[in-house]
Design a protein around this motif. Structure first.
Motif, PDB file in Angstrom:
ATOM      1  N   GLY A 202       0.815  -1.212   0.000  1.00 28.44           N
ATOM      2  CA  GLY A 202       0.000   0.000   0.000  1.00 28.44           C
ATOM      3  C   GLY A 202       0.848   1.262   0.000  1.00 28.44           C
ATOM      4  N   ALA A 203       1.893   1.285   0.829  1.00 27.24           N
ATOM      5  CA  ALA A 203       2.768   2.466   0.895  1.00 27.24           C
ATOM      6  C   ALA A 203       3.480   2.698  -0.424  1.00 27.24           C
ATOM      7  CB  ALA A 203       3.788   2.280   2.022  1.00 27.24           C
ATOM      8  N   ILE A 204       4.008   1.623  -1.014  1.00 29.73           N
ATOM      9  CA  ILE A 204       4.732   1.758  -2.287  1.00 29.73           C
ATOM     10  C   ILE A 204       3.788   2.226  -3.390  1.00 29.73           C
ATOM     11  CG2 ILE A 204       5.948   0.450  -4.073  1.00 29.73           C
ATOM     12  CD1 ILE A 204       7.086  -1.300  -1.791  1.00 29.73           C
ATOM     13  N   ALA A 205       2.541   1.708  -3.389  1.00 31.28           N
ATOM     14  CA  ALA A 205       1.574   2.089  -4.420  1.00 31.28           C
ATOM     15  C   ALA A 205       1.235   3.576  -4.335  1.00 31.28           C
ATOM     16  CB  ALA A 205       0.306   1.242  -4.286  1.00 31.28           C
ATOM     17  N   VAL A 206       1.066   4.091  -3.114  1.00 32.66           N
ATOM     18  CA  VAL A 206       0.736   5.510  -2.937  1.00 32.66           C
ATOM     19  C   VAL A 206       1.903   6.394  -3.379  1.00 32.66           C
ATOM     20  CG1 VAL A 206       0.259   7.298  -1.222  1.00 32.66           C
ATOM     21  CG2 VAL A 206      -0.963   5.117  -1.125  1.00 32.66           C
ATOM     22  N   ILE A 207       3.107   6.030  -2.950  1.00 32.99           N
ATOM     23  CA  ILE A 207       4.291   6.827  -3.323  1.00 32.99           C
ATOM     24  C   ILE A 207       4.507   6.795  -4.832  1.00 32.99           C
ATOM     25  CG2 ILE A 207       6.798   6.999  -3.064  1.00 32.99           C
ATOM     26  CD1 ILE A 207       6.419   5.852  -0.217  1.00 32.99           C
ATOM     27  N   TRP A 208       4.309   5.638  -5.440  1.00 35.49           N
ATOM     28  CA  TRP A 208       4.491   5.489  -6.885  1.00 35.49           C
ATOM     29  C   TRP A 208       3.503   6.373  -7.646  1.00 35.49           C
ATOM     30  CZ3 TRP A 208       8.180   3.321  -9.791  1.00 35.49           C
ATOM     31  CH2 TRP A 208       7.910   3.091 -11.136  1.00 35.49           C
ATOM     32  N   TYR A 209       2.261   6.405  -7.197  1.00 34.99           N
ATOM     33  CA  TYR A 209       1.255   7.231  -7.872  1.00 34.99           C
ATOM     34  C   TYR A 209       1.572   8.719  -7.704  1.00 34.99           C
ATOM     35  CZ  TYR A 209      -3.220   9.222  -9.254  1.00 34.99           C
ATOM     36  OH  TYR A 209      -4.190   9.973  -9.885  1.00 34.99           O
TER      37      TYR A 209
ATOM     38  N   GLN B 169      -1.109   3.882 -11.424  1.00 38.32           N
ATOM     39  CA  GLN B 169      -1.678   3.074 -10.347  1.00 38.32           C
ATOM     40  C   GLN B 169      -1.092   1.666 -10.363  1.00 38.32           C
ATOM     41  OE1 GLN B 169      -6.055   4.264 -11.168  1.00 38.32           O
ATOM     42  NE2 GLN B 169      -5.992   3.748  -8.994  1.00 38.32           N
ATOM     43  N   LEU B 170      -0.453   1.279  -9.267  1.00 42.84           N
ATOM     44  CA  LEU B 170       0.016  -0.100  -9.125  1.00 42.84           C
ATOM     45  C   LEU B 170      -1.077  -1.004  -8.559  1.00 42.84           C
ATOM     46  CD1 LEU B 170       3.612   0.379  -7.616  1.00 42.84           C
ATOM     47  CD2 LEU B 170       2.987  -0.139  -9.982  1.00 42.84           C
ATOM     48  N   VAL B 171      -1.939  -0.427  -7.733  1.00 46.71           N
ATOM     49  CA  VAL B 171      -3.019  -1.181  -7.094  1.00 46.71           C
ATOM     50  C   VAL B 171      -4.321  -0.417  -7.311  1.00 46.71           C
ATOM     51  CG1 VAL B 171      -3.919  -2.106  -4.931  1.00 46.71           C
ATOM     52  CG2 VAL B 171      -1.457  -2.093  -5.346  1.00 46.71           C
ATOM     53  N   VAL B 172      -5.355  -1.140  -7.667  1.00 45.59           N
ATOM     54  CA  VAL B 172      -6.665  -0.532  -7.864  1.00 45.59           C
ATOM     55  C   VAL B 172      -7.477  -0.692  -6.584  1.00 45.59           C
ATOM     56  CG1 VAL B 172      -8.794  -0.549  -9.210  1.00 45.59           C
ATOM     57  CG2 VAL B 172      -6.595  -1.010 -10.333  1.00 45.59           C
ATOM     58  N   PHE B 173      -7.897   0.409  -5.988  1.00 50.01           N
ATOM     59  CA  PHE B 173      -8.695   0.384  -4.771  1.00 50.01           C
ATOM     60  C   PHE B 173     -10.174   0.526  -5.124  1.00 50.01           C
ATOM     61  CE2 PHE B 173      -4.541   1.952  -3.409  1.00 50.01           C
ATOM     62  CZ  PHE B 173      -4.290   1.117  -2.336  1.00 50.01           C
ATOM     63  N   SER B 174     -10.990  -0.296  -4.516  1.00 47.55           N
ATOM     64  CA  SER B 174     -12.426  -0.254  -4.739  1.00 47.55           C
ATOM     65  C   SER B 174     -13.116   0.337  -3.522  1.00 47.55           C
ATOM     66  CB  SER B 174     -12.967  -1.666  -5.013  1.00 47.55           C
ATOM     67  OG  SER B 174     -14.368  -1.681  -4.957  1.00 47.55           O
ATOM     68  N   ILE B 175     -13.829   1.439  -3.708  1.00 48.18           N
ATOM     69  CA  ILE B 175     -14.534   2.068  -2.604  1.00 48.18           C
ATOM     70  C   ILE B 175     -15.594   1.138  -2.031  1.00 48.18           C
ATOM     71  CG2 ILE B 175     -16.009   4.003  -1.932  1.00 48.18           C
ATOM     72  CD1 ILE B 175     -13.132   4.771  -2.479  1.00 48.18           C
TER      73      ILE B 175
END
Length: 601
Positions: A451-458, A464-470
């Motif tokens: 999660g941390a790496i995905a946020v920093i990467w974006y 987007q490395l990870v797709v988050f579903s609300i």
């Protein structure tokens, strides 16, 4: 290691431990490794190949939590059954096969324990409440208070002990911390045997140091003529020694606990902190989960926050304990492989301690002596030697929580560092334990890091490395809160329930940053938070230290602010210079807000 004058089951079991009676067979270790290998694709399938990964995760966690409740209730029923079978007059009533089986088992253990309460420069009123709480426990037959300090400022705790236990009590000044004694004796034993060309193994050197410390503790007790075990003898003992750290006073207290338990014929030890308040049934219902199983070496209870109404942070933290910790700690526990006996609420089978105390105290990681992961490393040592470790999730003990955001973050980082050290630097524990321990570790270690790496990467690439579903996140929150409302033994008040949703943000927004920063600074020592005595609270830390301990949160919140601005820019179809301005402003505002409630406070 122990005198031979204590008959029965406990003495036999201790002898088994001394000879390595709990070593896990190689065939079982091989099967455990195979199970760990299978856990990796299973975790991958439930995350990367699921439309609702976090919802599926909470459903699996709830299933394990319910299974753990079933297991610990079965342990208690087995204990009660053995009590009935071995009770007065019960032999004449045994008619069925179950009774015949129970009769063949070892003598029923007694639900009696020693309590070791350790601390340093605790707030006097809180310390008094903590000591008072043990008076209502029927299970506790002897209380040992350990104070890590013998200077003038440490006398407050001594005075509180005298006030709470004015009778049948004594205070002993330990001339030298037993941890230093053990280290010196161990080094001397190794040096002597090497000089004689007879190398000694680590286990033998540990046993020599342990035996010396036990004999030293016996001598100190004899010297003070405490008449332990006599009707007019001491039942409350306060030990104080030169200030070292929590691990140092725990080691000394545990050595004395082994000696006192041998005198009293007690089989269990309850270990807690100076800021922890126990309920009348906390000790009894935690210990009876391991009492009937000679292979169970330890257990711990659930936790609630006793200062929840003090500040906004404590209200949020209390809801975090209610909503998250109850569930997350239950995952591996149903197989007897709980990986953390929390310091405030831990019970040990005393027979398990002699073999692990010296290597636990002398632990090194990344080339440094470790002093801040005392509870987790005790658990690791039990699991490495084949002992079961239980989590009595339906039992509660009240602990203290930090009152400010900065102190809360420091505590979380300290806990996370200990978790990384025990999870990543002791891979052999997965061979000696059920594969569910490895599965729980994989979720805990890799999820927040991804999660941390995905946020920093974006933030830096807009990819987007990870797709988050609300909908996935909302469903997870709904299921988790509903389950806790129905099954959590901590019954929150109506006002407490109002803090549940905000607590989810309070816990999960900093979590990836806490996880990543603690992993990058695993070798950092120091407790982070100061103790609660007025003199300690008044000490000011340097700006450099403050930035090291909580500066990561300032940076992280700035990154999150920038990410939110980017997402809004895409949603509102902003042109590039509007997006840049929005990102800069949002990053600056979020960073300043984080600085204001941590370093700036």
């Amino acid at each position: 290691m122990f005198p031979d004058d204590q008959p029965g089951r406990d003495a036999d079991h201790r002898a088994g431990v001394a000879t390595g009676g709990h070593r896990v067979p190689a065939s079982r270790q091989f099967l455990n490794v195979i199970g760990c290998a299978l856990a990796i694709p299973l975790y991958y399938l439930t995350t990367a190949h699921s439309r609702y990964p976090v919802t599926l995760d909470i459903i699996i966690t709830i299933a394990f939590t319910e299974l753990n409740r079933y297991v610990i209730e079965g342990c208690r029923m087995a204990f009660l059954g053995r009590q009935r079978v071995n009770g007065p007059g019960a032999l004449q009533e045994k008619q069925d096969k179950e009774a015949m089986y129970l009769e063949s088992q070892p003598d029923s253990p007694k639900l009696e324990c020693l309590a070791a309460v350790v601390g340093w420069r605790e707030d006097p009123s809180l310390y008094g409440r903590a000591l008072e709480s043990y008076k209502a426990s029927r299970t506790c037959v002897f209380l040992l208070a350990g104070i890590d300090g013998d200077e003038a400022e440490d006398q407050d705790m001594v005075r509180v002990f005298k006030r709470v236990y004015p009778e049948h009590s004594a205070i002993i000044q330990i001339p030298e911390p037993f941890g230093e004694v053990a280290e010196r004796v161990r080094s001397k034993a190794i040096a002597q045997t090497r000089h004689q060309d007879q190398p000694v193994g680590d286990e033998e050197a540990d046993a020599i140091a342990m035996q010396y410390c036990i004999e030293l503790a016996k001598g100190i007790l004899v010297q003070h003529n405490l008449r332990i075990g006599a009707p007019d003898g001491v039942r409350h003992l306060c030990l104080k020694q030169r200030h070292m750290h929590k691990k140092g006073i725990m080691f000394t207290a545990y050595i004395f606990s082994l000696v006192v338990a041998d005198i009293l014929g007690v089989e269990f030890l309850w270990s807690s902190d100076s800021d922890t308040i126990v309920f009348p049934d906390s000790l009894e219902r935690t210990i009876n989960t391991i009492a009937a199983d000679p292979d169970a070496g330890g257990a711990s209870s659930g936790l609630v926050v006793h200062n929840s109404q003090e500040t906004t942070v404590t209200k949020l933290a209390s809801a975090v304990y209610w909503g998250e910790l109850y569930l997350t700690r239950s995952t591996p526990a149903c197989t007897g492989t709980s990986d953390c006996q929390s310091g405030p609420s831990t019970a040990f089978r005393l027979a398990a301690l002699p073999e692990i105390l010296v290597p636990w105290y002398l632990q090194k990681a990344l080339g440094k002596r470790m002093i801040v992961n005392e509870d987790r490393h005790l658990t690791t040592n039990l699991l490495l030697r084949g002992w079961k470790v239980m989590f009595a999730s339906d039992v509660l003990t009240a602990t203290d929580t930090p009152t400010t955001m900065a102190r809360w973050l420091k505590q979380q980082v300290r806990w996370a560092r200990a978790t990384h050290i025990e999870s990543l630097l002791h891979p052999r524990v997965y061979a000696t334990s059920h594969p569910l321990l490895f599965y729980g570790m994989a979720k805990r270690e890799f999820g927040p890091a991804i999660g941390a790496i995905a946020v920093i990467w974006y933030f830096f690439t807009s990819q987007q490395l990870v797709v988050f579903s609300i909908s996935d996140l909302l469903l997870r929150v709904l299921i988790g809160c509903s389950y806790n409302f129905l099954r959590n033994p901590d019954r929150l008040t109506a006002k407490g329930l109002l803090w549940v949703v905000p607590s989810i943000l309070f816990y999960y927004i900093p979590l990836p940053a806490v996880h990543l920063w603690s992993m990058m600074t695993m070798g950092a020592d120091g407790w982070g938070t100061s103790m609660r005595a007025s003199g300690e609270q008044a000490r000011k830390e340097t700006l450099r230290k403050a930035w090291f301990e909580t500066g990561f949160f300032v940076v992280w919140m700035g990154i999150l602010g920038g990410v939110v601005a980017k997402l809004l820019g895409v949603y509102f179809c902003m042109v590039w210079h509007e997006r840049v301005a929005a990102i800069l402003v949002s990053t600056a505002v979020a960073s300043f807000g984080a600085w204001r409630i941590t370093i700036g406070a």
